[in-house]
Motif scaffolding. Structure first.
Motif, PDB file in Angstrom:
ATOM      1  N   ASP A  45       0.813  -1.218   0.000  1.00 35.86           N
ATOM      2  CA  ASP A  45       0.000   0.000   0.000  1.00 35.86           C
ATOM      3  C   ASP A  45       0.846   1.267   0.000  1.00 35.86           C
ATOM      4  OD1 ASP A  45      -2.329  -1.395  -0.135  1.00 35.86           O
ATOM      5  OD2 ASP A  45      -2.766  -1.308   2.009  1.00 35.86           O
ATOM      6  N   ARG A 105       2.077   4.740  -1.505  1.00 32.37           N
ATOM      7  CA  ARG A 105       1.294   5.752  -2.198  1.00 32.37           C
ATOM      8  C   ARG A 105       1.455   5.568  -3.701  1.00 32.37           C
ATOM      9  NH1 ARG A 105       3.548  11.752  -1.204  1.00 32.37           N
ATOM     10  NH2 ARG A 105       1.618  12.107  -2.332  1.00 32.37           N
ATOM     11  N   GLU A 136      -2.803  12.554  -3.947  1.00 28.01           N
ATOM     12  CA  GLU A 136      -3.348  12.930  -2.633  1.00 28.01           C
ATOM     13  C   GLU A 136      -3.400  14.452  -2.473  1.00 28.01           C
ATOM     14  OE1 GLU A 136      -1.062   9.030  -2.035  1.00 28.01           O
ATOM     15  OE2 GLU A 136      -0.798  10.918  -3.122  1.00 28.01           O
ATOM     16  N   GLU A 171      -6.660  16.767  -1.818  1.00 33.32           N
ATOM     17  CA  GLU A 171      -6.731  17.622  -0.628  1.00 33.32           C
ATOM     18  C   GLU A 171      -7.047  19.067  -1.019  1.00 33.32           C
ATOM     19  OE1 GLU A 171      -3.018  17.066   1.308  1.00 33.32           O
ATOM     20  OE2 GLU A 171      -3.505  15.062   2.060  1.00 33.32           O
ATOM     21  N   SER A 207      -7.245  15.827   4.666  1.00 36.44           N
ATOM     22  CA  SER A 207      -6.084  14.973   4.415  1.00 36.44           C
ATOM     23  C   SER A 207      -6.558  13.729   3.663  1.00 36.44           C
ATOM     24  CB  SER A 207      -5.405  14.563   5.729  1.00 36.44           C
ATOM     25  OG  SER A 207      -4.303  13.713   5.483  1.00 36.44           O
ATOM     26  N   ARG A 218      -5.297   9.867   1.886  1.00 31.53           N
ATOM     27  CA  ARG A 218      -4.293   8.831   1.676  1.00 31.53           C
ATOM     28  C   ARG A 218      -4.854   7.813   0.681  1.00 31.53           C
ATOM     29  NH1 ARG A 218      -4.588   6.531   7.866  1.00 31.53           N
ATOM     30  NH2 ARG A 218      -6.624   5.501   7.743  1.00 31.53           N
ATOM     31  N   ARG A 231      -3.988   4.267  -2.043  1.00 31.21           N
ATOM     32  CA  ARG A 231      -3.174   3.093  -2.345  1.00 31.21           C
ATOM     33  C   ARG A 231      -3.541   2.608  -3.743  1.00 31.21           C
ATOM     34  NH1 ARG A 231      -7.193   1.605   1.115  1.00 31.21           N
ATOM     35  NH2 ARG A 231      -8.625  -0.036   0.412  1.00 31.21           N
ATOM     36  N   GLY A 247      -8.854   4.793  -1.379  1.00 32.19           N
ATOM     37  CA  GLY A 247      -8.338   5.322  -0.131  1.00 32.19           C
ATOM     38  C   GLY A 247      -9.389   6.040   0.681  1.00 32.19           C
ATOM     39  N   SER A 255      -2.926  11.567   8.182  1.00 33.02           N
ATOM     40  CA  SER A 255      -2.224  11.899   6.932  1.00 33.02           C
ATOM     41  C   SER A 255      -1.337  10.720   6.578  1.00 33.02           C
ATOM     42  CB  SER A 255      -1.366  13.164   7.134  1.00 33.02           C
ATOM     43  OG  SER A 255      -0.298  12.892   8.023  1.00 33.02           O
ATOM     44  N   PRO A 256      -0.774  10.677   5.376  1.00 31.87           N
ATOM     45  CA  PRO A 256       0.135   9.586   5.043  1.00 31.87           C
ATOM     46  C   PRO A 256       1.275   9.415   6.026  1.00 31.87           C
ATOM     47  CG  PRO A 256      -0.461  10.782   3.065  1.00 31.87           C
ATOM     48  CD  PRO A 256      -1.036  11.544   4.235  1.00 31.87           C
ATOM     49  N   ALA A 301      -0.978   8.289  10.003  1.00 34.44           N
ATOM     50  CA  ALA A 301      -2.198   7.655   9.509  1.00 34.44           C
ATOM     51  C   ALA A 301      -3.042   6.962  10.558  1.00 34.44           C
ATOM     52  CB  ALA A 301      -1.834   6.653   8.422  1.00 34.44           C
TER      53      ALA A 301
END
Length: 325
Positions: free
Chosen positions: A228, A230, A243, A247, A260, A262, A264, A272, A318-319, A322
């Motif tokens: 997973d 990014r 992302e 955002e 935010s 995230r 995959r 996501g 956030s990434p 998370a």
């Protein structure tokens, strides 16, 4: 249990995918012919053996892709509520693993022949009543083994980039570089004919090293997708930065104080979560639904982004952060 809907490509992208599938069938047919012809003229040449085994391995990517494309069409169900989209990533991983393992084996085998100073012999063959050196036949076959992959490889990379198919894109890059493999094998065969016994094993080692490099590079990419990481676009080594774009879309909405996202990769598509901190809870359910619809229509590669309200702006996931506080 909430089960996803079956993902459908936009009509223009479906046409691109159909073209790519047809291209892979042609690719598979040409590669089978190359493997068959090479098998007839292997002789005792290590370079020819390694080139033949490399072409045998090159059958795996198109076969894996064609099987995975059919398999991932299955609709999500109670056992697999997220669907079968990652079938292509599994095919990508299998291809990369096979390339890495075989490349290392062939490299070791070629180096051992150099250490043991094995002297290959290339005999003669009678064709149409004429006796000719087998090496010239090998060179002719090697030239044929290079031309179709180079042409198809260029078509593959362009077509695969349009529909974000990493398995085919990686295969196309390897095909485009096949001329170097063919040239190395030709130099090895001609070197033996010129009396340089080591040229054959040295050429085989160079080919094996290239196979190993391709395998390890693709293995790293496939593992990243399964973990997973990014999203990364097919033709770039850097992240997609989808992302940040989503955002910005959310923050432009007047009711959003912070956001935010995230994502995959699931083969050619992205999924996501989006976390938003609203200015107030007025009509929040409608806002969340509209935000989700907006994000899911932002790009054809986006399969599903779930938008969730997050009360604490300071601890919004956030990434890099998370997990909930």
């Amino acid at each position: 249990m909430k089960i996803r809907k079956l993902y459908h490509l936009p009509p223009d992208k479906q046409q691109d995918l159909n073209y790519l599938i047809r291209l892979e069938w042609w690719n598979l047919a040409f590669r089978i012919s190359i493997v068959s012809v090479l098998a007839l003229v292997l002789g005792n040449s290590q370079a020819m053996k390694v080139a033949w085994l490399e072409d045998m391995l090159s059958l795996i990517p198109p076969i894996a892709f064609l099987l995975a494309v059919r398999f991932r069409k299955r609709p999500p169900n109670e056992t697999y509520p997220y669907g079968y989209q990652r079938a292509t990533i599994i095919a990508f991983l299998c291809t990369a693993t096979a390339l890495s393992a075989m490349g290392l084996f062939l490299l070791g085998d070629s180096l051992l022949k150099l250490v043991h100073q094995e002297h290959p012999s290339i005999g003669a063959i009678t064709l149409f009543g004429e006796t000719i050196w087998m090496g010239w036949v090998m060179v002719g076959v090697l030239i044929y083994s290079v031309i179709p992959p180079v042409i198809i490889g260029r078509l593959q990379t362009k077509a695969a980039a349009k529909v974000h198919e990493k398995t085919v894109f990686a295969d196309g890059k390897m095909s485009k570089a096949d001329w170097m493999t063919g040239m190395a094998a030709i130099v090895g065969v001609l070197g033996v004919g010129a009396g340089f016994w080591w040229a054959d094993a040295a050429a085989a080692a160079i080919i094996a090293l290239d196979v190993t490099k391709d395998g390890i590079t693709n293995l790293k990419e496939a593992v990243g997708d399964l973990l997973d990481r990014r999203p990364h676009f097919t033709s770039r080594e850097k992240p997609e930065y989808m992302e940040e774009a989503l955002e910005a879309e959310l923050r432009a909405m007047p009711w959003v104080a912070a956001a935010s996202v995230r994502l995959r990769e699931e083969a050619p598509i992205f999924s996501g979560e989006a976390f938003v901190t609203p200015h107030s809870n007025d009509d929040l359910a409608r806002h969340l639904k509209e935000a989700s619809q907006h994000l899911n229509n932002y790009d054809w590669r986006i399969y599903e982004v779930v938008v969730t309200a997050w009360p604490n702006e300071e601890h919004i996931p956030s990434p890099a952060n998370a997990t909930p506080p």
